[in-house]
Every structure is written in C-alpha cells, then in structure tokens.
Design a protein around this motif. Structure first.
Motif, PDB file in Angstrom:
ATOM      1  N   MET A 232      17.566 -14.126  -8.340  1.00 22.24           N
ATOM      2  CA  MET A 232      17.086 -15.484  -8.616  1.00 22.24           C
ATOM      3  C   MET A 232      16.476 -15.598 -10.014  1.00 22.24           C
ATOM      4  N   ALA A 233      15.947 -14.482 -10.519  1.00 21.32           N
ATOM      5  CA  ALA A 233      15.112 -14.531 -11.731  1.00 21.32           C
ATOM      6  C   ALA A 233      15.896 -14.822 -13.002  1.00 21.32           C
ATOM      7  N   TYR A 234      17.172 -14.400 -13.051  1.00 21.44           N
ATOM      8  CA  TYR A 234      17.846 -14.372 -14.355  1.00 21.44           C
ATOM      9  C   TYR A 234      18.388 -15.732 -14.781  1.00 21.44           C
ATOM     10  N   THR A 235      18.555 -16.635 -13.826  1.00 19.63           N
ATOM     11  CA  THR A 235      18.877 -18.015 -14.198  1.00 19.63           C
ATOM     12  C   THR A 235      17.659 -18.611 -14.925  1.00 19.63           C
ATOM     13  N   PHE A 236      16.464 -18.207 -14.482  1.00 22.90           N
ATOM     14  CA  PHE A 236      15.246 -18.664 -15.175  1.00 22.90           C
ATOM     15  C   PHE A 236      15.123 -18.012 -16.551  1.00 22.90           C
ATOM     16  N   TYR A 237      15.499 -16.732 -16.633  1.00 21.23           N
ATOM     17  CA  TYR A 237      15.516 -16.075 -17.951  1.00 21.23           C
ATOM     18  C   TYR A 237      16.409 -16.879 -18.898  1.00 21.23           C
ATOM     19  N   ALA A 238      17.620 -17.202 -18.404  1.00 23.95           N
ATOM     20  CA  ALA A 238      18.570 -17.933 -19.251  1.00 23.95           C
ATOM     21  C   ALA A 238      17.956 -19.268 -19.680  1.00 23.95           C
ATOM     22  N   ALA A 239      17.246 -19.903 -18.760  1.00 26.02           N
ATOM     23  CA  ALA A 239      16.627 -21.197 -19.070  1.00 26.02           C
ATOM     24  C   ALA A 239      15.539 -21.057 -20.137  1.00 26.02           C
ATOM     25  N   LYS A 240      14.930 -19.877 -20.190  1.00 24.39           N
ATOM     26  CA  LYS A 240      13.872 -19.655 -21.189  1.00 24.39           C
ATOM     27  C   LYS A 240      14.419 -19.107 -22.498  1.00 24.39           C
ATOM     28  N   GLY A 241      15.745 -18.908 -22.527  1.00 27.70           N
ATOM     29  CA  GLY A 241      16.353 -18.376 -23.743  1.00 27.70           C
ATOM     30  C   GLY A 241      16.239 -16.860 -23.857  1.00 27.70           C
ATOM     31  N   ILE A 242      15.881 -16.193 -22.767  1.00 29.18           N
ATOM     32  CA  ILE A 242      15.853 -14.720 -22.766  1.00 29.18           C
ATOM     33  C   ILE A 242      17.281 -14.237 -22.497  1.00 29.18           C
ATOM     34  N   LYS A 243      17.720 -13.217 -23.199  1.00 32.14           N
ATOM     35  CA  LYS A 243      19.093 -12.719 -22.991  1.00 32.14           C
ATOM     36  C   LYS A 243      19.219 -12.075 -21.621  1.00 32.14           C
ATOM     37  N   VAL A 244      20.364 -12.313 -20.967  1.00 32.30           N
ATOM     38  CA  VAL A 244      20.515 -11.813 -19.587  1.00 32.30           C
ATOM     39  C   VAL A 244      21.630 -10.785 -19.441  1.00 32.30           C
ATOM     40  N   GLY A 245      22.382 -10.504 -20.532  1.00 32.85           N
ATOM     41  CA  GLY A 245      23.490  -9.553 -20.431  1.00 32.85           C
ATOM     42  C   GLY A 245      24.456  -9.987 -19.345  1.00 32.85           C
ATOM     43  N   ASN A 246      24.803  -9.042 -18.456  1.00 33.81           N
ATOM     44  CA  ASN A 246      25.744  -9.373 -17.375  1.00 33.81           C
ATOM     45  C   ASN A 246      25.034  -9.642 -16.044  1.00 33.81           C
ATOM     46  N   SER A 247      23.753  -9.949 -16.089  1.00 30.92           N
ATOM     47  CA  SER A 247      22.999 -10.185 -14.843  1.00 30.92           C
ATOM     48  C   SER A 247      23.506 -11.438 -14.133  1.00 30.92           C
ATOM     49  N   LEU A 248      23.181 -11.524 -12.838  1.00 28.97           N
ATOM     50  CA  LEU A 248      23.571 -12.688 -12.037  1.00 28.97           C
ATOM     51  C   LEU A 248      22.903 -13.952 -12.588  1.00 28.97           C
ATOM     52  N   VAL A 249      23.730 -14.909 -13.017  1.00 27.69           N
ATOM     53  CA  VAL A 249      23.193 -16.184 -13.514  1.00 27.69           C
ATOM     54  C   VAL A 249      24.086 -17.301 -12.987  1.00 27.69           C
ATOM     55  N   GLU A 250      23.510 -18.371 -12.500  1.00 33.33           N
ATOM     56  CA  GLU A 250      24.325 -19.526 -12.127  1.00 33.33           C
ATOM     57  C   GLU A 250      24.182 -20.555 -13.237  1.00 33.33           C
ATOM     58  N   LYS A 251      25.222 -20.565 -14.063  1.00 36.39           N
ATOM     59  CA  LYS A 251      25.161 -21.365 -15.313  1.00 36.39           C
ATOM     60  C   LYS A 251      24.856 -22.829 -15.045  1.00 36.39           C
ATOM     61  N   ASP A 252      25.454 -23.379 -13.966  1.00 28.66           N
ATOM     62  CA  ASP A 252      25.238 -24.811 -13.745  1.00 28.66           C
ATOM     63  C   ASP A 252      23.861 -25.095 -13.138  1.00 28.66           C
ATOM     64  N   LYS A 253      23.042 -24.073 -12.974  1.00 27.47           N
ATOM     65  CA  LYS A 253      21.672 -24.315 -12.491  1.00 27.47           C
ATOM     66  C   LYS A 253      20.624 -24.066 -13.576  1.00 27.47           C
ATOM     67  N   ILE A 254      21.094 -23.762 -14.781  1.00 29.13           N
ATOM     68  CA  ILE A 254      20.137 -23.462 -15.858  1.00 29.13           C
ATOM     69  C   ILE A 254      19.278 -24.698 -16.175  1.00 29.13           C
ATOM     70  N   ASP A 255      19.894 -25.865 -16.144  1.00 30.43           N
ATOM     71  CA  ASP A 255      19.131 -27.085 -16.422  1.00 30.43           C
ATOM     72  C   ASP A 255      18.054 -27.333 -15.369  1.00 30.43           C
ATOM     73  N   VAL A 256      18.445 -27.122 -14.108  1.00 34.43           N
ATOM     74  CA  VAL A 256      17.461 -27.270 -13.020  1.00 34.43           C
ATOM     75  C   VAL A 256      16.317 -26.294 -13.250  1.00 34.43           C
ATOM     76  N   ALA A 257      16.682 -25.071 -13.614  1.00 31.49           N
ATOM     77  CA  ALA A 257      15.657 -24.042 -13.849  1.00 31.49           C
ATOM     78  C   ALA A 257      14.715 -24.485 -14.977  1.00 31.49           C
ATOM     79  N   LYS A 258      15.280 -25.102 -16.016  1.00 33.08           N
ATOM     80  CA  LYS A 258      14.445 -25.580 -17.139  1.00 33.08           C
ATOM     81  C   LYS A 258      13.437 -26.618 -16.652  1.00 33.08           C
ATOM     82  N   GLN A 259      13.940 -27.569 -15.841  1.00 30.57           N
ATOM     83  CA  GLN A 259      13.035 -28.617 -15.339  1.00 30.57           C
ATOM     84  C   GLN A 259      11.913 -28.006 -14.493  1.00 30.57           C
TER      85      GLN A 259
END
Ligand SMILES: Nc1ncnc2c1ncn2[C@@H]1O[C@H](COP(=O)(O)OP(=O)(O)O)[C@@H](O)[C@H]1O
Ligand SMILES: O=C(OP(=O)(O)O)[C@H](O)COP(=O)(O)O
Length: 401
Positions: A232-259
């Motif tokens: 769950m954490a790495y979508t939030f990393y992506a939202a904060k602009g932290i690099k995530v490498g190949n970690s699990l990220v749901e790209k279409d939820k990055i905006d939700v994570a930002k909010q």
C-alpha cells in the motif's frame, strides 16, 4: 440482532443454501491457513445437526480469464472441510446446470455439498462478464431457486454486493438469515470500534491498493493515526515524488493518494526505510534503503527504522485495527516487518488489538502472535468498511426479524 439468524429458520429436511467465505490461501493444491473454514464450522454443524441439507457457496481468489480457473477450484477446500467435519463433503465442480441440480436432489438430511467457486461465473466462454461480482439478477435468482432457505455466514465478503450473497438473499425474502460467524464478528467489531478508546490507530498494508485506498480517506475522520506499510505504501511514495523502482504502485491511484496526503497532515505515517529486492523471489539480492528506490529494485518489506517508528506511534494506542501485511510475508526473507509489528501489538496488553483479513490473519497465525491479540477477524475489507461506518451490503440484504 435485528436480522433473522440461523436459529430462526426451519432446517429439518430443508435445502439450506449457505454463503461462506472460504477464500483461503491454497498452494500446490493444498489449503494453507484454514482459519476461515474453521470459523464457519459452528453454523454448518448447527444446520446439519438439525436435519438441514447444507449447500455451500464461496468464492476463491479473483477470476478474470479462463486460465485463472484451474488454480482457483474449491476442490482442495472440500477436502479440508471434510476432514474438519469428519464426514464426506460432496464437491460439485460446476456452478450451475444439471450436474449441480442432480447432486442437490440426491442429498439426504445432514449432508454437506460444496459448489464450485462462485467466481467461475465471472468468465464465460473466455469473456469477463462478472455475473457473480456484478450481481447479475438472473444468477442470484437461479441460485436462490436451488434451496428452501438461505444462511449468510460470509462476513469476509459482507462488503461485496455479489450474486452469491446479496443476489440470493434478495430472492429469498423472509428466509435469509445470518450465521453465527456473521453475528460474532458484528458484535465484536461493534463493541470495539463504535466508540473506540483513544488513541485509535489503524494499520493498513497488503496488496489490494485500489480496493482499500478509499478507506483511508474515510478513516482519517475516525482514527488518530494511520500507519501505511506493505504494498500500500509505494503508491503514496509515488504521490510524494519518492522514487519507487519496480515496487507495487497503482498508477491510477496516485492522484487519490496525493489528495489523502494533503488532507492527512501528520496523521498518516509512511515507512522511512524498506527492504528492497532485485526480483520477486525469496532468494533475491536484498538491501535496506531509505527514501528513493532505484530502478531494478522493488520494496518487499518495511525496514528496521520503519518498524521502530511504527512501534513508537503504536505504543500509547488504546485501540488498534490492522489489515494487510507489512511485506511479502509468504517469503521468509520479507516477513520480518510483519512479524515485528505483530509481536509489538502482542505487547500492548492495555489496548484492544484487532487483526482482519485473510492474509493478515494467516500471517499472524503463521508467525505465532495470534493468541496475543484481542480479536482475529475473518474479514479485512469487511472490517474496514464496518469501521468506516458504512453499511455492509451482505448484511443489509439479510431478512429483518
Ligand atoms: N511490498 C509488497 N509488494 C507486493 N506485495 C505485497 C507487499 N506487501 C504485502 N504484499 C502482499 O499483500 C498480500 C496481502 O494483501 P491483502 O489481500 O490486501 O491483505 P488481507 O488478505 O490481509 O486483507 C500478501 O499476499 C502480500 O504478499
Ligand atoms: O479475502 C477477502 O477480503 P480481504 O482480503 O479484504 O479480507 C474476501 O474474501 C473478499 O475477497 P475479494 O476482495 O476478492 O472480494
């Protein structure tokens, strides 16, 4: 309970349709943690001891294409159930048609039958038609026609509005009741979380990011702190602009994570460091990194500093609800974060500690910390939805007393 319960139904000689949650881990055709099967036994036994013919329905995993089906057959579950009940369980490898109808006609009082994975209905002739998951009205009607009464004991699925729970129940007005597990879970969660003793901390992890990210938004109004770990954490990393490498990220939820991050302030606690691996394998090369995760590496567990930080947040908590492991605990090299958090929860003897979810429950049991916690719930998403104060469709559809 304001709803009918199994004890309100006529059972003797009746065809009793039962929805259970047998969504359990299966490896190489063998059931791993059988907590959810064991949890359904009291209701199944009550039905057969009272002369009912128990016709069980459950889903297993998620089916989106034909090839998903063979690995998600409920046959191994029928074997385990038979061992646990110490009596034969007829497994019907289809979800509709003459084979199923004949098998039901041949049942005697006290017999038990398990129908194939209800989500086989989600794919027909290679097409993803979601008859079960989309609550196709014809499917619920058909399944309801196979029995005399309905008992829903699938708390783990209560947050879903599917044909095998809501569909059957709505087609059996006045004859759809809750089982003992459903009753027990609601009572326990209600006592613990309707007026939680504070500080109230929620821990969310696991892999069902898109399912559960919305829950976080609602929980922000209820919990004092929300700890995010695991996949769950790495979508939030992506939202904060932290690099995530190949970690699990749901790209279409990055905006939700930002909010969520904007709204949450310091309520949300993310991992500081992670155990990263060069492949999704227990034998991968690993290292612990803080912050950015380079390309070619994926985070599969939280790191030691995160464990310390999470423990620091948890130490004064009076109510803790945990859903979703902190890492890929199935692989021993990535189980440490989950183990450490589980162990720490076990030391919080003044707090109410609740763990919910198939994998989370399996993790705390496997890791030997389950008996130190206040309550192990069979539902992850279901207990979270309850916690948000939302109606659970599976329960709402049960007949009123
Ligand atoms: N960092 C991660 N990357 C990928 N998968 C993860 C990670 N952390 C946890 N997981 C996976 O999450 C799964 C459990 O997620 P989920 O189904 O949401 O939990 P639960 O069944 O307890 O509700 C486990 O199979 C675990 O391996
Ligand atoms: O395992 C389940 O949910 P959980 O992992 O949130 O506890 C339930 O069986 C529901 O399964 P689903 O999330 O595939 O609908």
């Amino acid at each position: 309970m304001a709803k009918l319960t199994v004890e309100d139904l006529p059972l003797e000689g009746k065809k009793v349709l039962m929805r259970v949650d047998f969504n359990v881990p299966i490896k190489d055709g063998v059931v791993g943690d059988d907590n959810r099967i064991v949890a359904a036994l009291p209701t199944i036994k009550y039905v057969i001891d009272n002369g009912g013919r128990a016709i069980l329905f459950s889903h297993l995993g998620r089916i989106k294409k034909e090839e998903d089906k063979p690995g998600l057959s409920l046959r191994p579950v029928a074997e385990r159930l038979s061992n646990l009940l110490n009596k034969p369980v007829t497994f019907v490898p289809v979800t509709e048609g003459k084979q199923l109808e004949d098998a039901i006609d041949n049942m005697k009082n006290g017999d038990v039958l398990l129908v194939q994975n209800t989500r086989y209905e989600d794919v027909k002739d290679g097409e993803y038609v979601k008859r079960e998951s989309g609550n196709d009205p014809e499917l619920g009607k058909y399944w309801a026609s196979l029995g005399d009464v309905f008992v829903n004991d699938a708390f783990g699925t209560a947050h879903r509005k599917h044909a095998s729970n809501v569909g059957i129940a709505t087609n059996m007005p006045g004859k759809a009741a809750a089982g003992y597990l459903m009753e027990k879970e609601i009572k326990f969660l209600g006592d613990a979380v309707d007026n939680p003793e504070r500080p109230f901390v929620a821990i969310l992890g696991g892999a069902k990011v898109s399912d559960k990210i919305g829950v976080i938004d609602n929980l922000l109004d209820k919990a004092d702190k929300i700890i995010i770990g695991g996949g769950m954490a790495y979508t939030f990393y992506a939202a904060k602009g932290i690099k995530v490498g190949n970690s699990l990220v749901e790209k279409d939820k990055i905006d939700v994570a930002k909010q969520i991050l904007d709204k949450a302030g310091d309520k949300l606690v993310l991992p500081i460091d992670n155990v990263v691996a060069d492949k999704f394998n227990n034998d991968a090369d690993t290292k612990v990194v803080e912050g950015d995760i380079d390309d070619g590496w994926m985070a599969l567990d939280i790191g030691p500093k995160s464990v310390k930080e999470f423990a620091n947040v948890l130490k004064d908590a009076k109510t803790v609800v945990w859903n979703g492991p902190m890492g890929v605990f199935e692989m021993p090299n990535f189980a440490k974060g989950t183990l450490e958090i589980g162990k720490f929860l076990g030391t919080l003897t003044d707090a109410t500690t609740i763990v919910g979810g198939g994998d989370s429950t399996a993790a705390v049991k496997e890791l030997g910390v389950a008996d130190k916690l206040t309550h192990i719930s069979t539902g992850g998403g279901a207990s979270l939805t309850y916690l948000e104060g939302k109606e659970l469709p599976g329960i709402a559809a049960i007949s009123d007393k």
